[in-house]
Design a protein around this motif. Structure first.
Motif, mmCIF file in Angstrom:
data_model
loop_
_atom_site.group_PDB
_atom_site.id
_atom_site.type_symbol
_atom_site.label_atom_id
_atom_site.label_comp_id
_atom_site.label_asym_id
_atom_site.label_seq_id
_atom_site.Cartn_x
_atom_site.Cartn_y
_atom_site.Cartn_z
ATOM 1 N N THR A 44 30.953 33.328 24.465
ATOM 2 C CA THR A 44 30.211 33.522 25.714
ATOM 3 C C THR A 44 31.125 33.441 26.929
ATOM 4 O O THR A 44 30.746 33.893 28.013
ATOM 5 C CB THR A 44 29.061 32.494 25.870
ATOM 6 N N LEU A 45 32.327 32.901 26.756
ATOM 7 C CA LEU A 45 33.299 32.828 27.852
ATOM 8 C C LEU A 45 34.134 34.096 28.004
ATOM 9 O O LEU A 45 34.785 34.288 29.026
ATOM 10 C CB LEU A 45 34.260 31.653 27.631
ATOM 11 N N VAL A 46 34.124 34.972 27.013
ATOM 12 C CA VAL A 46 34.977 36.163 27.049
ATOM 13 C C VAL A 46 34.744 37.009 28.304
ATOM 14 O O VAL A 46 35.705 37.400 28.965
ATOM 15 C CB VAL A 46 34.844 36.980 25.748
ATOM 16 N N PRO A 47 33.504 37.292 28.707
ATOM 17 C CA PRO A 47 33.327 38.073 29.944
ATOM 18 C C PRO A 47 33.914 37.378 31.174
ATOM 19 O O PRO A 47 34.470 38.034 32.059
ATOM 20 C CB PRO A 47 31.803 38.214 30.073
ATOM 21 N N VAL A 48 33.808 36.065 31.217
ATOM 22 C CA VAL A 48 34.364 35.309 32.343
ATOM 23 C C VAL A 48 35.892 35.406 32.331
ATOM 24 O O VAL A 48 36.528 35.666 33.359
ATOM 25 C CB VAL A 48 33.918 33.832 32.285
ATOM 26 N N LEU A 49 36.502 35.224 31.158
ATOM 27 C CA LEU A 49 37.957 35.316 31.050
ATOM 28 C C LEU A 49 38.446 36.715 31.392
ATOM 29 O O LEU A 49 39.472 36.884 32.064
ATOM 30 C CB LEU A 49 38.406 34.916 29.641
ATOM 31 N N ASN A 50 37.718 37.740 30.951
ATOM 32 C CA ASN A 50 38.077 39.118 31.290
ATOM 33 C C ASN A 50 37.994 39.354 32.793
ATOM 34 O O ASN A 50 38.857 40.010 33.376
ATOM 35 C CB ASN A 50 37.185 40.113 30.548
ATOM 36 N N ALA A 51 36.953 38.822 33.430
ATOM 37 C CA ALA A 51 36.797 38.987 34.876
ATOM 38 C C ALA A 51 37.951 38.326 35.627
ATOM 39 O O ALA A 51 38.501 38.901 36.567
ATOM 40 C CB ALA A 51 35.455 38.418 35.338
ATOM 41 N N VAL A 52 38.335 37.127 35.212
ATOM 42 C CA VAL A 52 39.447 36.436 35.866
ATOM 43 C C VAL A 52 40.753 37.213 35.646
ATOM 44 O O VAL A 52 41.561 37.377 36.566
ATOM 45 C CB VAL A 52 39.569 34.984 35.357
ATOM 46 N N GLY A 53 40.953 37.714 34.424
ATOM 47 C CA GLY A 53 42.146 38.511 34.143
ATOM 48 C C GLY A 53 42.188 39.774 34.977
ATOM 49 O O GLY A 53 43.245 40.135 35.528
ATOM 50 N N ASN A 54 41.054 40.458 35.102
ATOM 51 C CA ASN A 54 41.002 41.671 35.918
ATOM 52 C C ASN A 54 41.274 41.372 37.384
ATOM 53 O O ASN A 54 41.954 42.133 38.069
ATOM 54 C CB ASN A 54 39.639 42.359 35.764
ATOM 55 N N TRP A 55 40.746 40.247 37.874
ATOM 56 C CA TRP A 55 40.998 39.845 39.243
ATOM 57 C C TRP A 55 42.503 39.631 39.457
ATOM 58 O O TRP A 55 43.074 40.073 40.450
ATOM 59 C CB TRP A 55 40.232 38.559 39.564
ATOM 60 N N GLY A 56 43.139 38.985 38.490
ATOM 61 C CA GLY A 56 44.581 38.755 38.593
ATOM 62 C C GLY A 56 45.375 40.053 38.627
ATOM 63 O O GLY A 56 46.330 40.191 39.385
ATOM 64 N N VAL A 57 44.980 41.011 37.804
ATOM 65 C CA VAL A 57 45.662 42.311 37.784
ATOM 66 C C VAL A 57 45.505 43.005 39.141
ATOM 67 O O VAL A 57 46.469 43.564 39.678
ATOM 68 C CB VAL A 57 45.116 43.202 36.647
ATOM 69 N N LEU A 58 44.312 42.968 39.689
ATOM 70 C CA LEU A 58 44.070 43.619 40.979
ATOM 71 C C LEU A 58 44.871 42.992 42.129
ATOM 72 O O LEU A 58 45.236 43.672 43.081
ATOM 73 C CB LEU A 58 42.572 43.567 41.327
ATOM 74 N N HIS A 59 45.134 41.711 42.035
ATOM 75 C CA HIS A 59 45.754 40.992 43.145
ATOM 76 C C HIS A 59 47.170 40.497 42.858
ATOM 77 O O HIS A 59 47.712 39.728 43.647
ATOM 78 C CB HIS A 59 44.856 39.811 43.553
ATOM 79 N N ARG A 60 47.768 40.943 41.774
ATOM 80 C CA ARG A 60 49.087 40.431 41.410
ATOM 81 C C ARG A 60 50.178 40.782 42.414
ATOM 82 O O ARG A 60 51.155 40.054 42.542
ATOM 83 C CB ARG A 60 49.484 40.921 40.026
ATOM 84 N N ALA A 61 50.030 41.852 43.144
ATOM 85 C CA ALA A 61 51.062 42.259 44.103
ATOM 86 C C ALA A 61 50.919 41.575 45.459
ATOM 87 O O ALA A 61 51.804 41.691 46.311
ATOM 88 C CB ALA A 61 51.031 43.777 44.293
ATOM 89 N N ARG A 62 49.835 40.855 45.650
ATOM 90 C CA ARG A 62 49.584 40.198 46.945
ATOM 91 C C ARG A 62 50.583 39.083 47.178
ATOM 92 O O ARG A 62 50.820 38.245 46.318
ATOM 93 C CB ARG A 62 48.180 39.641 46.978
#
Length: 64
Positions: A44-62
């Motif tokens: 049940t945590l997989v969607p949450v972990l995926n969301a956090v990972g996607n957020w990191g990918v989007l903001h890694r260059a900041r």
């Protein structure tokens, strides 16, 4: 991986104790190993972990 064996072991045990993962020991000949898997509850945590990972990918260059 950048983490000591002791710290990894402690974290895996905590995840197991909290019901997020299961631990299954195996032996093939003289080689012993352990497999960890998400439990139904842990999945049940997989969607949450995926969301956090996607957020990191989007903001890694900041830069801060």
């Amino acid at each position: 991986m950048g983490i000591s064996e002791k710290v990894l072991h402690e974290n895996l045990r905590a995840l197991q104790r909290d019901g997020l993962i299961s631990r299954t020991p195996f032996k093939e000949g003289s080689v012993e190993f352990v497999e960890y898997q998400y439990t139904d509850y842990g999945r049940t945590l997989v969607p949450v972990l995926n969301a956090v990972g996607n957020w990191g990918v989007l903001h890694r260059a900041r830069s801060t």
